[in-house]
Structures are given as C-alpha cells and as structure tokens.
Design an enzyme around this catalytic site. Structure first.
Site, mmCIF file in Angstrom:
data_model
loop_
_atom_site.group_PDB
_atom_site.id
_atom_site.type_symbol
_atom_site.label_atom_id
_atom_site.label_comp_id
_atom_site.label_asym_id
_atom_site.label_seq_id
_atom_site.Cartn_x
_atom_site.Cartn_y
_atom_site.Cartn_z
ATOM 1 N N ASN A 146 -0.506 2.090 14.760
ATOM 2 C CA ASN A 146 0.820 2.598 14.395
ATOM 3 C C ASN A 146 1.885 1.545 14.678
ATOM 4 O O ASN A 146 2.279 1.353 15.828
ATOM 5 C CB ASN A 146 1.124 3.879 15.174
ATOM 6 C CG ASN A 146 0.187 5.009 14.802
ATOM 7 O OD1 ASN A 146 0.386 5.710 13.825
ATOM 8 N ND2 ASN A 146 -0.867 5.173 15.583
ATOM 9 N N TYR A 200 -6.476 9.220 2.564
ATOM 10 C CA TYR A 200 -5.834 7.926 2.787
ATOM 11 C C TYR A 200 -6.798 6.947 3.449
ATOM 12 O O TYR A 200 -6.931 5.795 3.027
ATOM 13 C CB TYR A 200 -4.588 8.102 3.657
ATOM 14 C CG TYR A 200 -4.040 6.789 4.165
ATOM 15 C CD1 TYR A 200 -3.494 5.852 3.280
ATOM 16 C CD2 TYR A 200 -4.082 6.461 5.526
ATOM 17 C CE1 TYR A 200 -3.006 4.630 3.745
ATOM 18 C CE2 TYR A 200 -3.595 5.257 5.993
ATOM 19 C CZ TYR A 200 -3.062 4.343 5.100
ATOM 20 O OH TYR A 200 -2.585 3.140 5.556
ATOM 21 N N GLY A 252 -4.584 20.550 13.023
ATOM 22 C CA GLY A 252 -5.802 19.744 13.009
ATOM 23 C C GLY A 252 -5.633 18.328 13.505
ATOM 24 O O GLY A 252 -6.420 17.443 13.144
ATOM 25 N N ALA A 297 0.844 -1.198 0.000
ATOM 26 C CA ALA A 297 0.000 0.000 0.000
ATOM 27 C C ALA A 297 0.874 1.240 0.000
ATOM 28 O O ALA A 297 2.057 1.183 0.339
ATOM 29 C CB ALA A 297 -0.912 0.029 1.228
ATOM 30 N N ARG A 352 -1.730 8.491 20.308
ATOM 31 C CA ARG A 352 -1.934 7.476 19.281
ATOM 32 C C ARG A 352 -1.621 6.096 19.857
ATOM 33 O O ARG A 352 -0.975 5.968 20.892
ATOM 34 C CB ARG A 352 -1.047 7.752 18.059
ATOM 35 C CG ARG A 352 -1.336 9.063 17.353
ATOM 36 C CD ARG A 352 -2.704 9.073 16.697
ATOM 37 N NE ARG A 352 -2.963 10.319 15.982
ATOM 38 C CZ ARG A 352 -3.613 11.356 16.497
ATOM 39 N NH1 ARG A 352 -4.047 11.311 17.757
ATOM 40 N NH2 ARG A 352 -3.831 12.440 15.792
ATOM 41 N N LYS A 401 -8.314 3.138 2.195
ATOM 42 C CA LYS A 401 -8.243 1.901 2.981
ATOM 43 C C LYS A 401 -9.638 1.329 3.232
ATOM 44 O O LYS A 401 -9.826 0.114 3.287
ATOM 45 C CB LYS A 401 -7.502 2.143 4.293
ATOM 46 C CG LYS A 401 -6.052 2.555 4.124
ATOM 47 C CD LYS A 401 -5.239 1.535 3.325
ATOM 48 C CE LYS A 401 -4.927 0.282 4.117
ATOM 49 N NZ LYS A 401 -4.010 -0.628 3.388
#
Length: 248
Positions: free
Chosen positions: A109, A80, A210, A9, A150, A84
């Site tokens: 991640n 993106y 953002g 990808a 994250r 997916k």
C-alpha cells in the site's frame, strides 16, 4: 530506450469486479502490448531493455503465512489480483534472448505524499482519514472493527525500489520483490492521523465485508538482493508527510 518502468494500471479492487473487461484490457492486455513493444525495440536496436513492472501484493490472495514471502503459492484472490497476476506473467515469461531483463515489484500500500503534493487515491484509507481530519469529510466509514492490518510503504521509497530494480534487471534476469515497510491497522491509521493533525477523526463502523485480517510483506529479499530499505520506516512519519502536503 534503455529501460521501462510500467506503472500504468487500473487499481481499485471493488471496481475491478464491476468493470472486469476494462481491467483485463488495461492491466493484462496493456502490459502484454508494452512488453512486446519493448522486446521488439530491443531486437531492432540490438540494445538490451530493462523492464520493471509495478505489480501488487494483491496477487497473493489471502495466505495464512504472514509476512508473505515472494515464493509462496498463490491462494484465491479477487478479480483485480488476477489481472495483476496476468500482467506479471506477460513480463516474467517474455523470451530469454539476451536482450530483455525483467523485475516485478509487488508493491503493497503506497502512502505518503508525492513531490507535487498528491497523497494517493481518495478511496484508500489514509487519504480518507486525512480528509476527515481536514474537515472535507464528516466522518470515516470503517468496515468491521478496524483491526485489519495492511502493509504501508512511502511512495518515495517505492520510487527508490524502482531505481534499484532497474539496475538489477540485467538481460535474461527475471525476479520478483515485495515492497512494503510498516504494518498498521485501520485503527492505527486513525490514531496516527489524530496525533499528527491534532484534530478529531470521527469513525462510523459498518458491518465487516470479508476483509482479510492481515496482509504483510516479507521484504527480506529486496533488502538483501537490492540493498533497499525504507527511509520512512514508521507510520507516524508517513502520515505526517501526507498531512503536511494537504495542510500547507
């Protein structure tokens, strides 16, 4: 052919907005072509094929519910994430004909080091922080105050999830699983790199652009149904493994 692990990808979020046609061609059309080829081989040989897709936590957008369960409705996301989502549809909507089983792993991640010493995309936060600690970069640029959280998971644990998913992807099964392990902010990453390396990591803060405040994976489903749990269950272990790979 007994199984397919589809990891190919294009994966950079900001780049996807600038090269959307290419991202659609690779992530959407490329996946659909591979699914069709696998299904055709299964029909030709009479042998079932197990298909596991490397999807992404980016498919969720920025939901208010944290950690994010697999059955949560999608919210608005970037280009993106949309590619997916389309890749997932190509895999999970393949015909149920008794010869095709499919799983989408929504990896958050991936971090740490691979067996050959690679530590991931140099444009992502942990490799960038490690580059500063090693002296190859002068400072780490952070958008905003660095408190955005994250979910990080070691690449070895991601590989183990693929092995488990292949076993699970029996004919006519369709399933989605989150793959995550450790929630950490940008500042947590910086502190862990400083602690592990014993070196300074100068940080330059720039205006926020953002960033979603928090994106964490609810991993109860993969733990329950696949019996998967991360071996690298804390941030320090993930960072130490990556640091060892580049400092040896």
């Amino acid at each position: 052919m007994d199984g397919v692990c589809h990891l190919a990808a294009l994966t950079r979020v900001r780049e996807a907005a600038e090269r959307l046609a290419e991202y659609k061609d690779v992530n959407e059309r490329g996946t659909a072509i591979l699914v069709a080829a696998a299904a055709a081989e299964a029909a030709h040989s009479g042998r079932p094929v197990r298909f596991v897709l490397a999807s992404s936590g980016a498919v969720y957008g920025a939901p208010d519910v944290q950690p994010i369960p697999e059955d949560l409705d999608f919210t608005d996301t970037h280009e993106y994430g949309l590619t997916k989502r389309a890749a997932e549809r190509a895999v999970l909507d393949a015909p149920l004909d008794g010869r095709f089983g499919a799983v989408a792993l929504r990896v958050f991640n991936a971090a740490g080091a691979s067996v050959d010493g690679r530590i991931g995309d140099a444009d992502t936060i942990l490799p960038k922080a490690l580059a500063v600690a090693s002296g190859s970069q002068a400072q780490l640029t952070v958008n905003g105050d660095g408190t955005a959280v994250r979910d990080f998971v070691h690449v070895h644990d991601v590989a183990r999830a693929f092995v488990a998913a292949l076993a699970y992807a029996q004919p006519d099964r369709r399933a989605v699983f989150n793959v995550g392990a450790v929630g950490a902010s940008v500042l947590d990453i910086v502190a862990a790199v400083r602690s592990v390396s014993g070196r300074a990591v100068p940080v330059e803060h720039r205006p926020a652009s953002g960033e979603v405040p928090k994106l964490l994976a609810d991993t109860r489903r993969i733990r329950t149904e696949l019996g998967w749990t991360p071996i690298y269950a804390d941030l320090g272990a993930i960072v130490a493994d990556a640091w060892a790979a580049i400092s040896d």
